[in-house]
Design a protein around this motif. Structure first.
Motif, mmCIF file in Angstrom:
data_model
loop_
_atom_site.group_PDB
_atom_site.id
_atom_site.type_symbol
_atom_site.label_atom_id
_atom_site.label_comp_id
_atom_site.label_asym_id
_atom_site.label_seq_id
_atom_site.Cartn_x
_atom_site.Cartn_y
_atom_site.Cartn_z
ATOM 1 N N LEU A 54 0.820 -1.207 0.000
ATOM 2 C CA LEU A 54 0.000 0.000 0.000
ATOM 3 C C LEU A 54 0.856 1.260 0.000
ATOM 4 N N PHE A 55 1.982 1.214 0.697
ATOM 5 C CA PHE A 55 2.886 2.366 0.725
ATOM 6 C C PHE A 55 3.427 2.652 -0.675
ATOM 7 N N VAL A 103 -8.444 2.139 0.860
ATOM 8 C CA VAL A 103 -8.047 0.799 1.314
ATOM 9 C C VAL A 103 -7.204 0.911 2.583
ATOM 10 N N ILE A 104 -6.276 1.872 2.600
ATOM 11 C CA ILE A 104 -5.443 2.081 3.787
ATOM 12 C C ILE A 104 -6.318 2.374 5.002
ATOM 13 N N ILE A 249 0.350 7.815 7.570
ATOM 14 C CA ILE A 249 -0.289 6.833 8.451
ATOM 15 C C ILE A 249 0.515 5.549 8.479
ATOM 16 N N LEU A 250 0.937 5.077 7.295
ATOM 17 C CA LEU A 250 1.709 3.838 7.222
ATOM 18 C C LEU A 250 3.083 3.996 7.861
ATOM 19 N N GLU A 255 6.912 2.678 12.247
ATOM 20 C CA GLU A 255 7.930 3.128 13.190
ATOM 21 C C GLU A 255 7.525 2.852 14.633
ATOM 22 N N MET A 256 6.238 2.969 14.940
ATOM 23 C CA MET A 256 5.791 2.696 16.303
ATOM 24 C C MET A 256 5.841 1.208 16.631
#
Length: 348
Positions: A54-55, A103-104, A249-250, A255-256
């Motif tokens: 998706l990215f 979709v994301i 968002i991605l 990263e989190m």
């Protein structure tokens, strides 16, 4: 007077487009390291995660739609015949970009809702309804207009329909924000790391909706006019904002979800008098710091430490195909009264 207004509207559209190109190009440059980290985090080139797919799609479909849109506007060599073959390319890729962005949001909302089957079916039906409306309203009654050699698609219907595209996008985003926020407010994270992830998810959703809705509202107003010169003035800005907010968002979720080895958490455990009590404490620590994804991949055969129930465990897998693994190193200090009855503890 009319000529002066036409010049002003043309100048404003050029400023909008140049500003959107500059913003998108700057964001692309500063997010190249994040893109590289996305690629490095994949197991192999043949096993790419949904988040990475998706990215890539939102990044390069957005770049393509901006190139097509601004090339058609700034080019000076179009004729009516060549514009006839080109003018639908931008609206088509515009809907494709919106589909990827939705979709994301949809997969993100589905995961936040703990992958509830009924919610998933409802979100899927809403998605197909939304994209059907978007395809129809964005392509219906479009005609090519050539002005000074540039090619621009214009809504020519008596009842303008292109503005309904932005209304459908805003309603879809509102539903996704409402569902995801309601479920995020119900979470009771058992660790600071998961708590930060929940806050990031909530702020990302609210920020995405506010920023993108503001741009969509601007485009809705512009497309709701009969002035062909001003209809697409904010379209390029909408492409850039959708691109930036969707990929952010991605990036934030990825990263989190990465463990940070520099962070230590000190846990004070009172030395129990029975070994069974100590096992209960260790079981509690394990249930706090082990992720769901790990418990699924490794079969636990120890009867003293049963696997965490999916209904009672902490909600770590609230992301887009990225399983959060809370693996902070822990320093355990044992406190007990009778020092002579125990060996000297070691701190790791």
């Amino acid at each position: 007077m009319e000529r002066s207004l036409a010049v002003d509207s043309t100048t404003s559209e050029k400023y909008y487009r140049i500003a959107s190109i500059s913003i998108a190009f700057y964001d692309y440059i500063i997010t190249l390291p994040a893109e590289w980290r996305f690629y490095r985090s994949q197991p192999s080139i043949f096993r790419v995660s949904l988040a990475c797919v998706l990215f890539i799609l939102i990044r390069y479909v957005s770049a393509l739609v901006m190139i097509l849109s601004n090339y058609g506007y700034f080019a000076t060599a179009f004729t009516q015949q060549t514009c006839q073959h080109f003018y639908l390319a931008t609206p088509a890729f515009k809907v494709m970009q919106a589909m990827i962005s939705q979709v994301i949001l949809g997969v993100r909302t589905f995961n936040i809702a703990r992958r509830d089957r009924r919610i998933g079916i409802a979100l899927l039906l809403l998605y197909f309804i939304a994209i059907s409306v978007e395809w129809f309203t964005d392509l219906y009654h479009r005609i090519p207009v050539v002005v000074d050699g540039n090619c621009t698609p214009v809504d020519s219907g008596k009842n303008l329909s292109a503005w309904l595209y932005y209304l459908a996008v805003m309603l879809y985003d509102l539903v996704m924000l409402t569902v995801s926020t309601m479920h995020l407010l119900r979470y009771n994270p058992l660790s600071n790391r998961v708590g930060r992830l929940v806050r990031v998810l909530m702020y990302d959703g609210i920020g995405y909706f506010i920023v993108l809705s503001a741009v969509n509202l601007l485009n809705l107003i512009l497309y709701h006019t009969t002035n062909a010169e001003t209809q697409s003035a904010g379209a390029s800005l909408g492409y850039a904002v959708t691109w930036i907010m969707s990929q952010q968002i991605l990036i934030n979720i990825r990263e989190m979800s990465e463990p940070d080895p520099r962070r230590f958490e000190t846990v004070i455990v009172a030395r129990p008098t029975h070994s069974s009590a100590l096992k209960n404490v260790v079981s509690g620590l394990r249930s706090q710091f082990e992720s769901k994804s790990h418990s699924k991949n490794s079969k636990n055969t120890d009867p003293e430490f049963p696997p965490t129930s999916p209904h009672n465990g902490h909600p770590d897998d609230v992301e887009l195909d990225l399983h959060v693994c809370v693996e902070r190193p822990v320093k355990v200090d044992y406190g007990y009264e009778d020092l002579s009855s125990w060996d000297k503890p070691t701190v790791k």
